[in-house]
Write an enzyme that holds these catalytic residues in place. Structure first.
Site, mmCIF file in Angstrom:
data_model
loop_
_atom_site.group_PDB
_atom_site.id
_atom_site.type_symbol
_atom_site.label_atom_id
_atom_site.label_comp_id
_atom_site.label_asym_id
_atom_site.label_seq_id
_atom_site.Cartn_x
_atom_site.Cartn_y
_atom_site.Cartn_z
ATOM 1 N N ASP A 11 0.866 -1.176 0.000
ATOM 2 C CA ASP A 11 0.000 0.000 0.000
ATOM 3 C C ASP A 11 0.906 1.230 0.000
ATOM 4 O OD1 ASP A 11 -2.300 1.574 0.055
ATOM 5 O OD2 ASP A 11 -2.507 1.488 2.220
ATOM 6 N N CYS A 75 -4.515 -1.580 -2.146
ATOM 7 C CA CYS A 75 -4.668 -0.162 -2.484
ATOM 8 C C CYS A 75 -5.466 -0.075 -3.773
ATOM 9 C CB CYS A 75 -3.294 0.472 -2.658
ATOM 10 S SG CYS A 75 -3.319 2.165 -3.281
ATOM 11 N N ASN A 76 -6.650 0.534 -3.717
ATOM 12 C CA ASN A 76 -7.480 0.662 -4.912
ATOM 13 C C ASN A 76 -6.767 1.432 -6.018
ATOM 14 O OD1 ASN A 76 -10.593 -0.149 -4.296
ATOM 15 N ND2 ASN A 76 -9.619 0.616 -2.443
ATOM 16 N N CYS A 190 -11.044 2.851 -0.363
ATOM 17 C CA CYS A 190 -9.637 3.102 -0.049
ATOM 18 C C CYS A 190 -9.379 2.350 1.242
ATOM 19 C CB CYS A 190 -9.374 4.597 0.120
ATOM 20 S SG CYS A 190 -7.721 4.982 0.787
ATOM 21 N N THR A 191 -8.306 1.577 1.291
ATOM 22 C CA THR A 191 -8.081 0.727 2.462
ATOM 23 C C THR A 191 -7.777 1.537 3.726
ATOM 24 O OG1 THR A 191 -5.772 0.412 1.742
ATOM 25 C CG2 THR A 191 -7.358 -1.329 1.189
#
Length: 264
Positions: A11, A75-76, A190-191
């Site tokens: 990420d 992570c998008n 979003c993480t």
């Protein structure tokens, strides 16, 4: 797939820890390596071509050095932008991606009004719009891009003060009333955002389902590993974290320790 290496989580900052936490429940015997490209944070502000090149260069190095048995792109922004390029560059590596949870939201909504709370990069991405067309064409999906939430989530997680007003300014556009119906699901795309979910619940104008993709990502990792999942961990290897800015930060060391990670 390499059988002996760690499962690598990637990420831009601390958000992927939400996914690692879920994965540890399901895969207690795996060795984990957490890699944060915090030198590039927040990555949603990068030009796309530069960001793809940075991610590809970084992964050339990571895969060479660590030979991971699987990689979770937690992570998008990174996955919707560079996921396909990574798979082409490393066809022998199993990648598990992160995409906005639009399909489960469409299946779960009662009102038909869904909001997707994301970074501006994820909102812009064609990938996101194609998910809506494929799985949520009968719903009204509002894309809400936040410039600041990932950074506010990092501050919150590090114990710094983040005001309700600052958070409400970022999420208020998620709430829509239309023909007697109200938004009933907000996709956390979003993480980083699940770290703020309890705060969101307190300040939201009405109750909604805040959809966190971490558990689904962890379950997909279990499927990908299949028979290759570790059944025992007799030598107790240390789970490590690597940050690209090489921070010397005692507070970060303590925070990562809470997730069972040692900062390298």
């Amino acid at each position: 797939m390499h059988t002996s290496g760690p499962v690598l989580f990637f990420d831009s900052g601390l958000g992927g820890l939400t996914v690692l936490r879920e994965a540890r429940y399901l895969l207690p015997y795996e060795e984990f390596l957490y890699v944060a490209d915090d030198a590039a944070f927040p990555i949603g502000r990068w030009q796309e071509a530069e960001l793809i090149r940075r991610i590809l260069d970084l992964f050339d190095e990571l895969i060479r050095d660590h030979r991971p048995k699987a990689v979770v792109i937690a992570c998008n922004t990174a996955f919707t932008l560079a996921g396909e390029a990574l798979r082409q560059a490393h066809p022998d590596v199993a990648f598990v991606g992160t995409v906005p949870a639009i399909k489960p939201a469409a299946e779960r909504t009662s009102s038909g009004l869904i909001s997707v709370l994301a970074t501006p990069g994820t909102v812009r991405r064609t990938y996101t719009k194609s998910l809506i067309e494929s799985f949520a064409s009968r719903c009204h999906v509002r894309l809400v891009g936040s410039d600041r939430l990932a950074e506010l989530a990092e501050k919150h997680l590090r114990g710094e003060a983040v005001s309700d007003d600052a958070l409400l300014a970022e999420i208020s556009d998620c709430f829509l009333e239309q023909d007697g119906r109200r938004t009933d699901i907000v996709v956390l795309a979003c993480t980083h955002y699940p770290f703020l979910a309890n705060r969101f619940r307190k300040i939201a104008p009405w109750p909604v389902d805040w959809l966190d993709p971490a558990e689904a990502i962890a379950r997909q990792l279990v499927r990908v590993l299949g028979e290759g999942a570790s059944k025992a961990r007799p030598d107790h290897p240390v789970d490590r974290a690597v940050f690209t800015s090489s921070p010397d930060d005692p507070a970060l060391v303590r925070l990562l320790a809470g997730f069972g990670l040692v900062l390298n």
